[in-house]
Design a protein around this motif. Sequence first.
Motif, PDB file in Angstrom:
ATOM      1  N   LEU A   1       0.829  -1.193   0.000  1.00 16.66           N
ATOM      2  CA  LEU A   1       0.000   0.000   0.000  1.00 16.66           C
ATOM      3  C   LEU A   1       0.873   1.256   0.000  1.00 16.66           C
ATOM      4  N   THR A   2       1.910   1.251   0.825  1.00 18.51           N
ATOM      5  CA  THR A   2       2.758   2.439   0.993  1.00 18.51           C
ATOM      6  C   THR A   2       3.450   2.812  -0.322  1.00 18.51           C
ATOM      7  N   ASP A   3       3.941   1.806  -1.045  1.00 16.86           N
ATOM      8  CA  ASP A   3       4.637   2.118  -2.290  1.00 16.86           C
ATOM      9  C   ASP A   3       3.769   2.915  -3.252  1.00 16.86           C
ATOM     10  N   THR A   4       2.533   2.429  -3.437  1.00 15.18           N
ATOM     11  CA  THR A   4       1.617   3.092  -4.361  1.00 15.18           C
ATOM     12  C   THR A   4       1.371   4.535  -3.912  1.00 15.18           C
ATOM     13  N   ILE A   5       1.133   4.685  -2.603  1.00 17.23           N
ATOM     14  CA  ILE A   5       0.843   6.035  -2.088  1.00 17.23           C
ATOM     15  C   ILE A   5       2.061   6.943  -2.257  1.00 17.23           C
ATOM     16  N   THR A   6       3.251   6.415  -1.965  1.00 15.16           N
ATOM     17  CA  THR A   6       4.463   7.246  -2.098  1.00 15.16           C
ATOM     18  C   THR A   6       4.658   7.700  -3.540  1.00 15.16           C
ATOM     19  N   ILE A   7       4.464   6.783  -4.480  1.00 13.08           N
ATOM     20  CA  ILE A   7       4.618   7.151  -5.892  1.00 13.08           C
ATOM     21  C   ILE A   7       3.622   8.251  -6.261  1.00 13.08           C
ATOM     22  N   CYS A   8       2.362   8.053  -5.861  1.00 10.81           N
ATOM     23  CA  CYS A   8       1.333   9.038  -6.223  1.00 10.81           C
ATOM     24  C   CYS A   8       1.605  10.381  -5.572  1.00 10.81           C
ATOM     25  N   GLN A   9       2.077  10.362  -4.333  1.00  9.17           N
ATOM     26  CA  GLN A   9       2.397  11.632  -3.669  1.00  9.17           C
ATOM     27  C   GLN A   9       3.521  12.360  -4.396  1.00  9.17           C
ATOM     28  N   ALA A  10       4.530  11.590  -4.823  1.00  6.26           N
ATOM     29  CA  ALA A  10       5.640  12.210  -5.561  1.00  6.26           C
ATOM     30  C   ALA A  10       5.129  12.836  -6.857  1.00  6.26           C
ATOM     31  N   LEU A  11       4.207  12.147  -7.529  1.00  2.97           N
ATOM     32  CA  LEU A  11       3.636  12.695  -8.764  1.00  2.97           C
ATOM     33  C   LEU A  11       2.915  14.002  -8.479  1.00  2.97           C
ATOM     34  N   HIS A  12       2.115  13.994  -7.429  1.00  3.60           N
ATOM     35  CA  HIS A  12       1.302  15.183  -7.134  1.00  3.60           C
ATOM     36  C   HIS A  12       2.129  16.339  -6.591  1.00  3.60           C
ATOM     37  N   GLN A  13       3.250  16.003  -5.948  1.00  3.69           N
ATOM     38  CA  GLN A  13       4.117  17.091  -5.472  1.00  3.69           C
ATOM     39  C   GLN A  13       4.699  17.872  -6.651  1.00  3.69           C
ATOM     40  N   THR A  14       4.956  17.163  -7.735  1.00  5.57           N
ATOM     41  CA  THR A  14       5.524  17.842  -8.905  1.00  5.57           C
ATOM     42  C   THR A  14       4.440  18.500  -9.750  1.00  5.57           C
ATOM     43  N   ASP A  15       3.291  17.847  -9.863  1.00  7.98           N
ATOM     44  CA  ASP A  15       2.185  18.425 -10.630  1.00  7.98           C
ATOM     45  C   ASP A  15       0.894  18.058  -9.917  1.00  7.98           C
ATOM     46  N   ASP A  16       0.350  18.998  -9.161  1.00  3.98           N
ATOM     47  CA  ASP A  16      -0.797  18.638  -8.321  1.00  3.98           C
ATOM     48  C   ASP A  16      -2.079  18.417  -9.108  1.00  3.98           C
ATOM     49  N   GLU A  17      -2.070  18.725 -10.418  1.00  7.85           N
ATOM     50  CA  GLU A  17      -3.290  18.497 -11.186  1.00  7.85           C
ATOM     51  C   GLU A  17      -3.199  17.278 -12.101  1.00  7.85           C
ATOM     52  N   LEU A  18      -2.082  16.569 -12.032  1.00 11.02           N
ATOM     53  CA  LEU A  18      -1.908  15.410 -12.917  1.00 11.02           C
ATOM     54  C   LEU A  18      -2.869  14.288 -12.493  1.00 11.02           C
ATOM     55  N   PRO A  19      -3.761  13.852 -13.372  1.00 16.24           N
ATOM     56  CA  PRO A  19      -4.635  12.750 -13.002  1.00 16.24           C
ATOM     57  C   PRO A  19      -3.858  11.433 -12.907  1.00 16.24           C
ATOM     58  N   VAL A  20      -4.211  10.641 -11.909  1.00 17.35           N
ATOM     59  CA  VAL A  20      -3.536   9.353 -11.732  1.00 17.35           C
ATOM     60  C   VAL A  20      -4.589   8.258 -11.787  1.00 17.35           C
ATOM     61  N   VAL A  21      -4.397   7.297 -12.676  1.00 20.72           N
ATOM     62  CA  VAL A  21      -5.298   6.154 -12.772  1.00 20.72           C
ATOM     63  C   VAL A  21      -4.594   4.951 -12.145  1.00 20.72           C
ATOM     64  N   LEU A  22      -5.262   4.326 -11.189  1.00 17.19           N
ATOM     65  CA  LEU A  22      -4.662   3.165 -10.537  1.00 17.19           C
ATOM     66  C   LEU A  22      -5.175   1.884 -11.171  1.00 17.19           C
ATOM     67  N   ILE A  23      -4.254   0.973 -11.462  1.00 20.68           N
ATOM     68  CA  ILE A  23      -4.642  -0.357 -11.944  1.00 20.68           C
ATOM     69  C   ILE A  23      -4.623  -1.290 -10.742  1.00 20.68           C
ATOM     70  N   ALA A  24      -5.722  -2.004 -10.515  1.00 20.76           N
ATOM     71  CA  ALA A  24      -5.775  -2.909  -9.369  1.00 20.76           C
ATOM     72  C   ALA A  24      -6.779  -4.016  -9.642  1.00 20.76           C
ATOM     73  N   GLY A  25      -6.754  -5.026  -8.795  1.00 20.34           N
ATOM     74  CA  GLY A  25      -7.680  -6.146  -8.939  1.00 20.34           C
ATOM     75  C   GLY A  25      -9.055  -5.806  -8.408  1.00 20.34           C
ATOM     76  N   ARG A  26      -9.116  -4.826  -7.504  1.00 22.27           N
ATOM     77  CA  ARG A  26     -10.404  -4.374  -6.981  1.00 22.27           C
ATOM     78  C   ARG A  26     -10.259  -2.928  -6.527  1.00 22.27           C
ATOM     79  N   GLU A  27     -11.407  -2.274  -6.396  1.00 20.64           N
ATOM     80  CA  GLU A  27     -11.395  -0.888  -5.953  1.00 20.64           C
ATOM     81  C   GLU A  27     -11.165  -0.838  -4.446  1.00 20.64           C
ATOM     82  N   ASP A  28     -10.380   0.122  -3.978  1.00 20.21           N
ATOM     83  CA  ASP A  28     -10.125   0.254  -2.546  1.00 20.21           C
ATOM     84  C   ASP A  28     -10.197   1.753  -2.247  1.00 20.21           C
ATOM     85  N   SER A  29     -11.335   2.182  -1.659  1.00 20.09           N
ATOM     86  CA  SER A  29     -11.536   3.630  -1.536  1.00 20.09           C
ATOM     87  C   SER A  29     -10.507   4.277  -0.617  1.00 20.09           C
TER      88      SER A  29
END
Length: 610
Positions: free
Chosen positions: A384-412
């Motif tokens: 879980l942490t890896d995914t969140i860290t990557i997404c946070q790094a993306l948003h720190q550089t561009d806070d409006e960049l949309p991120v689509v997550l690929i997963a086996g199920r939705e996890d709100s």
Amino acid sequence: MYRDGPATTTVGSTVRIQFWGTRGSIAKPGPSTTRHGGNTSCVEVRSARGTLVVIDCGTGAHPLGQKLMSAGANDLRGHILISHTHWDHIQGVPFFAPLFVPGNHWDIYGPKGLDQSLREALTGQMQYTYFPVTPDQFGATIRYHDLVEGVFDIDDIRVTAHYLNHPALTLGYRLEADGATIVYCCDHEPHSQSLADGQGDITGQDLQHCEFVQEADLLIHDAQYTAAEYPSKIGWGHSPVEYAVKIAQHAHVKKLALTHHDPLRDDHAIDCLVETIKTHLNSGSSPLQVFAAVEGEILDIEQPELKTHKNDTGQFKATTPIEPALAERSILLAIADPITATAISEVVSAEGLRFNSFSNIDEVRTLISRSRPSLAIVEHNATLTDTITICQALHQTDDELPVVLIAGREDSALGIAAGASDWLIRPFSRSFARTKIRAWVLRTACRWKRAAIPLDEETRLASLRELGILDTEAEERFNRVTRLAAALFDVPIALIGLVDRDRQWYKSCLGLTAKEAPRDVTFCAHVIYVREPMIVPDTFQDSRFADNPFVINEPRIRFYAGYPLILDNGSCIGTLCLLDARPRTIDHLELERLRDLADIALREICAFSQ
Ligand SMILES: [Zn+2]
Ligand SMILES: [Zn+2]
């Protein structure tokens, strides 16, 4: 079975809607569908002033065309909004008689694809193999408009287009006219499967869907399935009726018309479905009125009080030429699984887009600044942490960049922590992934907004025209000001620009050869609206301007500072502005100097009329 409505309706502020096709997927004529109708999607909307809009052109367009022809109009002007180019929404096009009448004018709008124009997609079904008449034989003057998400006007009707969730790129349409709001959402399925039974909290993309239909007087919504049928139809792009009701209730919709009736559901089954829904709503004393759309039925929506346009705060423009913006952009991929990585990169390439893969956070910053990505696709297969860290790094550089997550199920919880914009749930088909990616890319490719129209627009324009300055020759007393401004601030371009109804005209333009620009793309139109100085230090970082044609093409504006020119009577007529191709800013002392120069420019403008 058609009740004849007048060709034009002018009953006070009444908007008239008539259903001409309510069936989904395939036309279903026969004794079991006589009441709700067998024709596929087509709805006619008329504003009080008589503006004619046809939404979708399924087989229902044939009887509508016959009605229009029998009204005898030979200089008919109409607009067709196509939700998407699946057959049940376009099959009526070659049979819509008014398209063949010389003297008629038709504007046809539909979602822009990346590999095919709307015209090509629509007329593909008229190839020799399938149909005896070619599109060249349309006698009417036809204009095609490729749309992305955004807002535009059809005469007195304000139209907002919004992407729906369907295996083909599909737009929903919100029409606002004469104080009434009608929203059309076919074909669409829940973004989150947890909403399929009408329970659960509305979040993410479903919440945006809610906002899109907010407070509609009439919502015409896909309701092909029931919650019980839906689990075997996930990914087919249609809604369970329970979801449509949930969305309508949450969005305070007044009337909900269920439509895109399943070809397997006969009149009796539709009645039963509606009765069940009504009983449920009554038990909760909900004010929502629900009914099943009936072919031929006419609805009048009267609004004694005019509402203001919901979107007057300035939105993306729907009919934007976006190719240059797309060409400048790419997609970031962080996908470990080789099969998924191959599938997604093939989908991205098929869309004609570039992609960059990254595997560690350090690469993110460089990649974002170098490649201006439209979208990041991140696979969630590690902790879980890896995914969140990557997404946070993306948003720190561009806070409006949309991120689509690929997963086996939705996890709100994961989605919220990662700031995910959307999900791609495995297993997915390539066409589904392609549609989703295309929608996001087109959405982010129009990161520029036109300015809203000031409330005093007519007075403002009258004041401007009274000056008699528009389209006069260049003059030294004005050029002196722009020359000083450019030297003082060390910028290549300085302008004294006056904002006319549809254009900005330059009384003085140092560093530009053009004498005017379309109002929609000018930065100064924003200053006119806010009536305050506006400074944009870096256009790439500002979602109002990142993909503005003046940013992605010459003069490639990165910095803007504009000072409003306000007459004594309060009318804001234009600006003195500075442009640079480098990002930078100005401090408050410099802003005061800009104000002094703007004052001089204004004095010269006022002296002009004397
Ligand atoms: Zn359909
Ligand atoms: Zn469809």
